[in-house]
Write a protein that holds these residues in place. Structure first.
Motif, PDB file in Angstrom:
ATOM      1  N   GLY A  29       2.425  -1.034  10.928  1.00  0.00           N
ATOM      2  CA  GLY A  29       2.402  -2.355  11.826  1.00  0.00           C
ATOM      3  C   GLY A  29       1.047  -3.011  11.430  1.00  0.00           C
ATOM      4  O   GLY A  29       0.645  -3.941  12.140  1.00  0.00           O
ATOM      5  N   GLY A  30       0.223  -2.544  10.379  1.00  0.00           N
ATOM      6  CA  GLY A  30      -1.019  -3.065   9.984  1.00  0.00           C
ATOM      7  C   GLY A  30      -2.216  -2.680  10.739  1.00  0.00           C
ATOM      8  O   GLY A  30      -3.243  -3.226  10.808  1.00  0.00           O
ATOM      9  N   SER A  31      -1.881  -1.654  11.648  1.00  0.00           N
ATOM     10  CA  SER A  31      -2.996  -1.173  12.489  1.00  0.00           C
ATOM     11  C   SER A  31      -3.664   0.219  11.948  1.00  0.00           C
ATOM     12  O   SER A  31      -2.673   1.134  11.521  1.00  0.00           O
ATOM     13  CB  SER A  31      -2.350  -0.840  13.779  1.00  0.00           C
ATOM     14  N   LEU A  32      -4.819   0.118  11.721  1.00  0.00           N
ATOM     15  CA  LEU A  32      -5.411   1.368  11.168  1.00  0.00           C
ATOM     16  C   LEU A  32      -5.304   2.341  11.878  1.00  0.00           C
ATOM     17  O   LEU A  32      -5.116   3.562  11.506  1.00  0.00           O
ATOM     18  CB  LEU A  32      -6.849   1.057  10.627  1.00  0.00           C
ATOM     19  N   GLN A  33      -5.595   2.313  13.285  1.00  0.00           N
ATOM     20  CA  GLN A  33      -5.386   3.459  14.061  1.00  0.00           C
ATOM     21  C   GLN A  33      -3.860   4.090  13.915  1.00  0.00           C
ATOM     22  O   GLN A  33      -3.854   5.036  14.125  1.00  0.00           O
ATOM     23  CB  GLN A  33      -5.769   2.874  15.779  1.00  0.00           C
ATOM     24  N   ARG A  34      -3.089   2.947  14.181  1.00  0.00           N
ATOM     25  CA  ARG A  34      -1.560   3.766  14.009  1.00  0.00           C
ATOM     26  C   ARG A  34      -1.414   4.446  12.777  1.00  0.00           C
ATOM     27  O   ARG A  34      -0.627   5.351  12.397  1.00  0.00           O
ATOM     28  CB  ARG A  34      -0.776   2.653  14.218  1.00  0.00           C
ATOM     29  N   ALA A  35      -1.793   3.754  11.532  1.00  0.00           N
ATOM     30  CA  ALA A  35      -1.656   4.502  10.462  1.00  0.00           C
ATOM     31  C   ALA A  35      -2.369   5.736  10.345  1.00  0.00           C
ATOM     32  O   ALA A  35      -1.488   6.668   9.528  1.00  0.00           O
ATOM     33  CB  ALA A  35      -2.387   3.456   9.276  1.00  0.00           C
ATOM     34  N   LEU A  36      -3.431   6.064  10.872  1.00  0.00           N
ATOM     35  CA  LEU A  36      -4.221   7.269  10.748  1.00  0.00           C
ATOM     36  C   LEU A  36      -3.277   8.147  11.627  1.00  0.00           C
ATOM     37  O   LEU A  36      -3.181   9.427  11.132  1.00  0.00           O
ATOM     38  CB  LEU A  36      -5.537   7.083  11.372  1.00  0.00           C
ATOM     39  N   GLU A  37      -2.643   7.647  12.625  1.00  0.00           N
ATOM     40  CA  GLU A  37      -1.983   8.684  13.485  1.00  0.00           C
ATOM     41  C   GLU A  37      -0.770   9.028  12.994  1.00  0.00           C
ATOM     42  O   GLU A  37      -0.161  10.122  13.029  1.00  0.00           O
ATOM     43  CB  GLU A  37      -1.500   7.955  14.927  1.00  0.00           C
TER      44      GLU A  37
END
Length: 297
Positions: A29-37
């Motif tokens: 979704g373009g979210s770094l936090q979600r990408a890392l999760e």
């Protein structure tokens, strides 16, 4: 069974195993936090690599008014402006370094699909083991030539090309300094009669390392691809299928992904060797169940 060369490129253990990629290209979704999760979840699941995509919406889309319609589970059909949708999926160079650092920390391979010419230099700075392009970049010879110049292998998705065109791309990539070409069998249709899975065998016979990149949740097609010789496979991973964003509805949540991966590995191991060989259990059973009386022939 032939082991996947990608295992060697990414220093993965157990050379005779299938190479599994978790596709996070849309579901982050373009979210770094979600990408890392998502990367952390993929690491816990035990995949070999994760896949993202590097975009530049300004360069990618000539028509900024183009729209894309897709289904969601709880909100029904949704239509978005493609420029704004892709803009929301972009990461800056600092974020890409954070994504790579997280993969390195977990011992996961990182694969990033290059969508535009300007991404080539940015990807080279990340120094990934392999280049990657999607089906819709197979005619972008300027970008393919630029990617080839780092001398690394290339992963490409099929889709709108036949085998002659694939051979031409491989030759072009090689002539411009590129390494081996890995092929992910791909199609964008729901019509079963046009999927043509037997092409996997033909590609292997012609010297390609072949995988399969499924577009949805019909897992039985994945198992068939393994049976035909594919030894690389990817699957889309999401934290929640009900998220009303593109790609989530046809992805697998972590528990589903874990079950799918377990079955994929079992299917791959069950292939064995290409010759008729009785199992030890069958041989042992002959002592109890073979007929003891001889009949005259």
């Amino acid at each position: 069974m032939k082991s996947s060369s990608l295992r060697h490129l990414f220093n993965r253990p157990q050379e005779n195993q299938i190479f599994i990629i978790a596709d996070l290209g849309l579901t982050n979704g373009g979210s770094l936090q979600r990408a890392l999760e998502l990367i952390d979840v993929a690491g816990e699941l035990g995949v070999d690599a994760v896949k993202f995509q590097m975009l530049d919406s300004e360069e990618l889309l000539g028509d900024k008014s183009a729209e894309y319609t897709y289904p969601t589970i709880i909100n029904g059909t949704k239509t978005e402006n493609m420029y704004e949708m892709f803009l929301g999926l972009e990461f800056n160079d600092t974020e890409w370094r954070a994504i790579k650092a997280e993969c390195d920390k977990l011992g996961l391979g990182l694969i990033i699909t290059c969508h535009v010419q300007s991404a080539v230099e940015r990807l080279n700075k990340l120094d990934l083991p392999v280049n990657k392009i999607c089906s819709w970049s197979l005619s972008h010879f300027k970008m393919i030539k630029s990617l080839a110049q780092n001398g690394k292998p290339l992963i490409l998705d099929t889709g709108p090309i036949d085998e002659n065109e694939l051979n031409e791309i491989r030759a072009f990539y090689s002539d411009n300094g590129g390494g081996d070409v890995f092929v992910l069998f791909d199609f964008h249709t729901e019509k079963t009669e046009t999927m043509n899975f037997l092409a996997i065998k033909s590609l292997i016979e012609n010297g390609y390392e072949v995988g399969y990149t499924p577009q949805g949740r019909r897992d039985w097609l994945d198992f068939m691809a393994i049976g035909l010789g594919a030894n690389i496979i990817e699957k889309r991973l999401t934290l929640s299928r009900i998220k009303p964003e593109n790609g989530h509805w046809k992805a697998h949540e972590p528990s589903e992904f874990a079950e799918w991966m377990s079955r994929i590995k079992e299917c791959y191991i069950a292939l064995g060797e290409q010759k008729l060989t009785p199992t030890p259990d069958d041989l042992a059973a002959t002592k109890s169940w073979y007929k003891s009386a001889w009949l005259e022939r």
